[in-house]
Scaffold this motif. Structure first.
Motif, PDB file in Angstrom:
ATOM      1  N   GLY A   1     -23.971 -46.528 -15.190  1.00 52.98           N
ATOM      2  CA  GLY A   1     -23.106 -46.353 -14.036  1.00 52.98           C
ATOM      3  C   GLY A   1     -21.663 -46.677 -14.391  1.00 52.98           C
ATOM      4  O   GLY A   1     -21.130 -46.194 -15.389  1.00 52.98           O
ATOM      5  N   ASP A   2     -21.022 -47.516 -13.592  1.00 53.50           N
ATOM      6  CA  ASP A   2     -19.630 -47.896 -13.862  1.00 53.50           C
ATOM      7  C   ASP A   2     -19.533 -49.237 -14.587  1.00 53.50           C
ATOM      8  O   ASP A   2     -18.476 -49.854 -14.613  1.00 53.50           O
ATOM      9  CB  ASP A   2     -18.831 -47.959 -12.560  1.00 53.50           C
ATOM     10  N   LEU A   3     -20.653 -49.668 -15.189  1.00 54.81           N
ATOM     11  CA  LEU A   3     -20.682 -50.946 -15.895  1.00 54.81           C
ATOM     12  C   LEU A   3     -20.841 -50.747 -17.396  1.00 54.81           C
ATOM     13  O   LEU A   3     -21.622 -49.893 -17.842  1.00 54.81           O
ATOM     14  CB  LEU A   3     -21.839 -51.820 -15.398  1.00 54.81           C
ATOM     15  N   LEU A   4     -20.117 -51.552 -18.162  1.00 57.74           N
ATOM     16  CA  LEU A   4     -20.387 -51.729 -19.581  1.00 57.74           C
ATOM     17  C   LEU A   4     -21.082 -53.074 -19.727  1.00 57.74           C
ATOM     18  O   LEU A   4     -20.562 -54.101 -19.288  1.00 57.74           O
ATOM     19  CB  LEU A   4     -19.098 -51.695 -20.399  1.00 57.74           C
ATOM     20  N   LEU A   5     -22.285 -53.074 -20.309  1.00 55.14           N
ATOM     21  CA  LEU A   5     -23.107 -54.267 -20.423  1.00 55.14           C
ATOM     22  C   LEU A   5     -23.186 -54.710 -21.874  1.00 55.14           C
ATOM     23  O   LEU A   5     -23.377 -53.883 -22.768  1.00 55.14           O
ATOM     24  CB  LEU A   5     -24.526 -54.004 -19.907  1.00 55.14           C
ATOM     25  N   THR A   6     -23.035 -56.015 -22.104  1.00 56.14           N
ATOM     26  CA  THR A   6     -23.285 -56.581 -23.426  1.00 56.14           C
ATOM     27  C   THR A   6     -24.474 -57.529 -23.326  1.00 56.14           C
ATOM     28  O   THR A   6     -24.600 -58.300 -22.369  1.00 56.14           O
ATOM     29  CB  THR A   6     -22.057 -57.355 -23.951  1.00 56.14           C
ATOM     30  N   LEU A   7     -25.377 -57.443 -24.294  1.00 52.94           N
ATOM     31  CA  LEU A   7     -26.536 -58.333 -24.392  1.00 52.94           C
ATOM     32  C   LEU A   7     -26.407 -59.084 -25.698  1.00 52.94           C
ATOM     33  O   LEU A   7     -26.306 -58.467 -26.771  1.00 52.94           O
ATOM     34  CB  LEU A   7     -27.847 -57.553 -24.364  1.00 52.94           C
ATOM     35  N   ALA A   8     -26.414 -60.401 -25.636  1.00 52.19           N
ATOM     36  CA  ALA A   8     -26.215 -61.192 -26.846  1.00 52.19           C
ATOM     37  C   ALA A   8     -27.135 -62.400 -26.846  1.00 52.19           C
ATOM     38  O   ALA A   8     -27.366 -63.029 -25.813  1.00 52.19           O
ATOM     39  CB  ALA A   8     -24.761 -61.654 -26.956  1.00 52.19           C
ATOM     40  N   GLY A   9     -27.650 -62.713 -28.060  1.00 53.26           N
ATOM     41  CA  GLY A   9     -28.353 -63.966 -28.282  1.00 53.26           C
ATOM     42  C   GLY A   9     -29.772 -63.993 -27.769  1.00 53.26           C
ATOM     43  O   GLY A   9     -30.258 -63.086 -27.116  1.00 53.26           O
ATOM     44  N   ARG A  10     -30.443 -65.086 -28.113  1.00 54.05           N
ATOM     45  CA  ARG A  10     -31.779 -65.406 -27.616  1.00 54.05           C
ATOM     46  C   ARG A  10     -31.768 -66.858 -27.160  1.00 54.05           C
ATOM     47  O   ARG A  10     -31.573 -67.748 -27.981  1.00 54.05           O
ATOM     48  CB  ARG A  10     -32.828 -65.219 -28.718  1.00 54.05           C
ATOM     49  N   PRO A  11     -31.991 -67.142 -25.893  1.00 57.68           N
ATOM     50  CA  PRO A  11     -32.222 -66.208 -24.780  1.00 57.68           C
ATOM     51  C   PRO A  11     -31.011 -65.312 -24.516  1.00 57.68           C
ATOM     52  O   PRO A  11     -29.888 -65.667 -24.866  1.00 57.68           O
ATOM     53  CB  PRO A  11     -32.509 -67.121 -23.598  1.00 57.68           C
ATOM     54  N   ALA A  12     -31.253 -64.175 -23.907  1.00 58.81           N
ATOM     55  CA  ALA A  12     -30.226 -63.159 -23.756  1.00 58.81           C
ATOM     56  C   ALA A  12     -29.229 -63.522 -22.672  1.00 58.81           C
ATOM     57  O   ALA A  12     -29.591 -63.921 -21.567  1.00 58.81           O
ATOM     58  CB  ALA A  12     -30.873 -61.819 -23.416  1.00 58.81           C
ATOM     59  N   THR A  13     -27.951 -63.385 -23.019  1.00 63.51           N
ATOM     60  CA  THR A  13     -26.873 -63.478 -22.052  1.00 63.51           C
ATOM     61  C   THR A  13     -26.361 -62.071 -21.795  1.00 63.51           C
ATOM     62  O   THR A  13     -25.944 -61.378 -22.719  1.00 63.51           O
ATOM     63  CB  THR A  13     -25.719 -64.351 -22.574  1.00 63.51           C
ATOM     64  N   VAL A  14     -26.405 -61.643 -20.541  1.00 58.29           N
ATOM     65  CA  VAL A  14     -25.943 -60.314 -20.163  1.00 58.29           C
ATOM     66  C   VAL A  14     -24.610 -60.460 -19.442  1.00 58.29           C
ATOM     67  O   VAL A  14     -24.491 -61.237 -18.491  1.00 58.29           O
ATOM     68  CB  VAL A  14     -26.955 -59.599 -19.251  1.00 58.29           C
ATOM     69  N   THR A  15     -23.604 -59.736 -19.916  1.00 61.05           N
ATOM     70  CA  THR A  15     -22.282 -59.756 -19.306  1.00 61.05           C
ATOM     71  C   THR A  15     -21.917 -58.341 -18.908  1.00 61.05           C
ATOM     72  O   THR A  15     -22.104 -57.403 -19.689  1.00 61.05           O
ATOM     73  CB  THR A  15     -21.228 -60.309 -20.275  1.00 61.05           C
ATOM     74  N   ALA A  16     -21.400 -58.189 -17.682  1.00 56.96           N
ATOM     75  CA  ALA A  16     -21.043 -56.878 -17.154  1.00 56.96           C
ATOM     76  C   ALA A  16     -19.543 -56.779 -16.988  1.00 56.96           C
ATOM     77  O   ALA A  16     -18.889 -57.710 -16.487  1.00 56.96           O
ATOM     78  CB  ALA A  16     -21.733 -56.650 -15.811  1.00 56.96           C
ATOM     79  N   TYR A  17     -18.985 -55.626 -17.433  1.00 59.33           N
ATOM     80  CA  TYR A  17     -17.559 -55.339 -17.305  1.00 59.33           C
ATOM     81  C   TYR A  17     -17.384 -53.995 -16.612  1.00 59.33           C
ATOM     82  O   TYR A  17     -18.258 -53.117 -16.683  1.00 59.33           O
ATOM     83  CB  TYR A  17     -16.896 -55.249 -18.694  1.00 59.33           C
ATOM     84  N   ASP A  18     -16.226 -53.811 -15.961  1.00 57.75           N
ATOM     85  CA  ASP A  18     -15.854 -52.482 -15.492  1.00 57.75           C
ATOM     86  C   ASP A  18     -15.723 -51.570 -16.698  1.00 57.75           C
ATOM     87  O   ASP A  18     -15.070 -51.931 -17.683  1.00 57.75           O
ATOM     88  CB  ASP A  18     -14.516 -52.533 -14.742  1.00 57.75           C
ATOM     89  N   LEU A  19     -16.299 -50.374 -16.617  1.00 56.35           N
ATOM     90  CA  LEU A  19     -16.273 -49.488 -17.768  1.00 56.35           C
ATOM     91  C   LEU A  19     -14.854 -49.058 -18.116  1.00 56.35           C
ATOM     92  O   LEU A  19     -14.461 -49.085 -19.287  1.00 56.35           O
ATOM     93  CB  LEU A  19     -17.152 -48.261 -17.489  1.00 56.35           C
TER      94      LEU A  19
END
Length: 436
Positions: A258-276
């Protein structure tokens, strides 16, 4: 229908009705004659074979690749001594008449056939001596098979017209090229460094391209013009306070939904959402185990390696529900889920995307790839005694409506509305008109 069996009814032997008073002879004889006639008629009808479903035979030699693009049935036939050369045969549907045959100009294996802006596109692997195979796209006139143009890369439609052709890899970097469908003329091209590459796909085609590097540089391009819309060092230590970038970890991934850019990092996962388009921080959440995201209608689905499915509110990052043993994806009509590791025909259920509740259990079906977005969703599964049971799957209510039993079909099916092309046990394909 939780056991996946569609109830088509069963034959029952009803008890004889209670004996009626004997009618007068003048009435009884005509009545007995009428009853005998009805019994004979019913016997004849029940003994008559069911009408055979009309089939159009479509040829395909052993080892050939067959696809349907709009109203064309296309077969890439291996030719030559070692089968490395390819010939493309085109047949008009629904009649199956041969239109043309042309040799393909590049040796290799072809796997993609599609129609775009009035051009027939054939994509495959180009065989090169001593080097890893690269991808190639060949454009032909669909009416005559006449060669139009050829470019490296496999094609993806771009919003507003044109085709994206991407070559290279994550280690060496990529060449991004957008060309006109009509003639292969290059609109723009760019060299990108090594790293991850993804894009946003809309109903009209790709409209955003995203390149990210291992040191945290993210670049967002307009697919139509190649212009850079946004760029930032999302997880560079100097930018963490401003961007809210994720903590460094052993894994990192970038996705666009959609209009989000998502980053997934690490274990456990940290999900960060940005405006695309602006790369401004929207939210961040901890999901425990998640290694990829997918669009599930109004929610975001995150899949974990332990078969855990988590649904997230895309506006806030709040977790809405969690399910075990599901793999889910969005359709135009609802959220479809299958049991993880179900194998073969999948156990399909329809879920409420906001709550995770099961709306309907479809049973075990293999979904047939449709030729268009507006056609029915067709499911098939093996029928006892041979052939395929075919049904229309309602992904809103979670119900399956039986359409036909195709005794001469074995699988590898493609649908064109209520027409179904499937591999036959005797070779080649058949095209059946289903009962709508």
């Amino acid at each position: 229908m939780s056991d996946g069996v569609i109830d088509l009814g069963e034959l029952r032997h009803e008890r004889d009705p209670e004996e009626l008073p004997r009618p007068p002879r003048s009435v009884g004889r005509p009545l007995r004659v009428a009853l005998v006639f009805l019994v004979v008629l019913a016997t004849v009808v029940s003994a008559a074979p069911l009408p055979r479903r009309e089939m159009v035979a479509l040829p395909a030699a052993l080892g050939a690749e067959a696809r349907i693009a709009d109203d064309l049935y296309l077969v890439v036939e291996p030719t030559g001594l070692n089968g490395s050369q390819r010939r493309l045969d085109a047949y008009r549907l629904p009649g199956g008449e041969l239109l043309w045959q042309v040799p393909l100009p590049v040796q290799g294996r072809y796997w993609g056939m599609s129609m775009q802006d009035g051009m027939l596109l054939i994509a495959g692997y180009e065989a090169t001596a001593g080097d890893p195979p690269g991808t190639v796209t060949i454009a032909l006139d669909p009416a005559t098979g006449k060669f139009r143009w050829q470019q490296p890369g496999s094609p993806l439609p771009v919003s507003g017209g044109g085709l994206l052709l991407e070559t290279g890899d994550e280690e060496q970097g990529r060449t991004l090229r957008v060309v006109d469908s009509c003639c292969g003329r290059v609109r723009w091209q760019a060299q990108t460094p090594g790293g991850q590459f993804t894009f946003r796909a809309t109903e009209s085609g790709i409209d955003r391209l995203v390149q990210s590097t291992a040191d945290g540089r993210v670049e967002v391009r307009d697919a139509s013009t190649g212009a850079v819309r946004a760029e930032a060092d999302l997880w560079n230590p100097t930018d963490r306070r401003e961007t809210g970038a994720p903590t460094d970890g052993p894994e990192f991934g970038v996705q666009v939904i959609g209009d989000l850019l998502l980053t997934l990092a690490g274990r456990p996962a940290t999900v960060t959402a940005y405006d695309l388009d602006g790369l401004r921080l929207r939210w961040r959440t901890e999901l425990g185990e998640a290694f990829y995201a997918s669009e599930c209608g109004p929610v975001l689905c995150f899949q974990g390696r332990s078969e855990e499915l988590q649904a997230i509110d895309p506006a806030t990052g709040r977790r809405l529900w969690t399910g075990r043993g599901w793999i889910a994806w969005s359709s135009r009509d609802g959220l479809v889920a299958t049991r993880a590791n179900s194998g073969g025909a999948m156990q399909l259920d329809v879920l409420d995307p906001v709550t995770g509740a099961v709306r309907g259990e479809l049973g075990r079906w293999e979904m047939v790839p449709p030729s268009g977005l507006d056609g029915p969703v067709i499911g098939i599964r093996p029928q006892p005694g041979g052939g395929l049971l075919v049904a229309e799957l309602n992904l809103t209510t979670g119900t399956a409506r039986p359409l036909d039993v195709l005794r001469e079909a074995t699988g590898e099916c493609q649908s064109i509305g209520y027409q179904l092309a499937c591999r036959k046990p005797t070779g080649g394909y058949g095209l059946w008109q289903l009962r709508p």
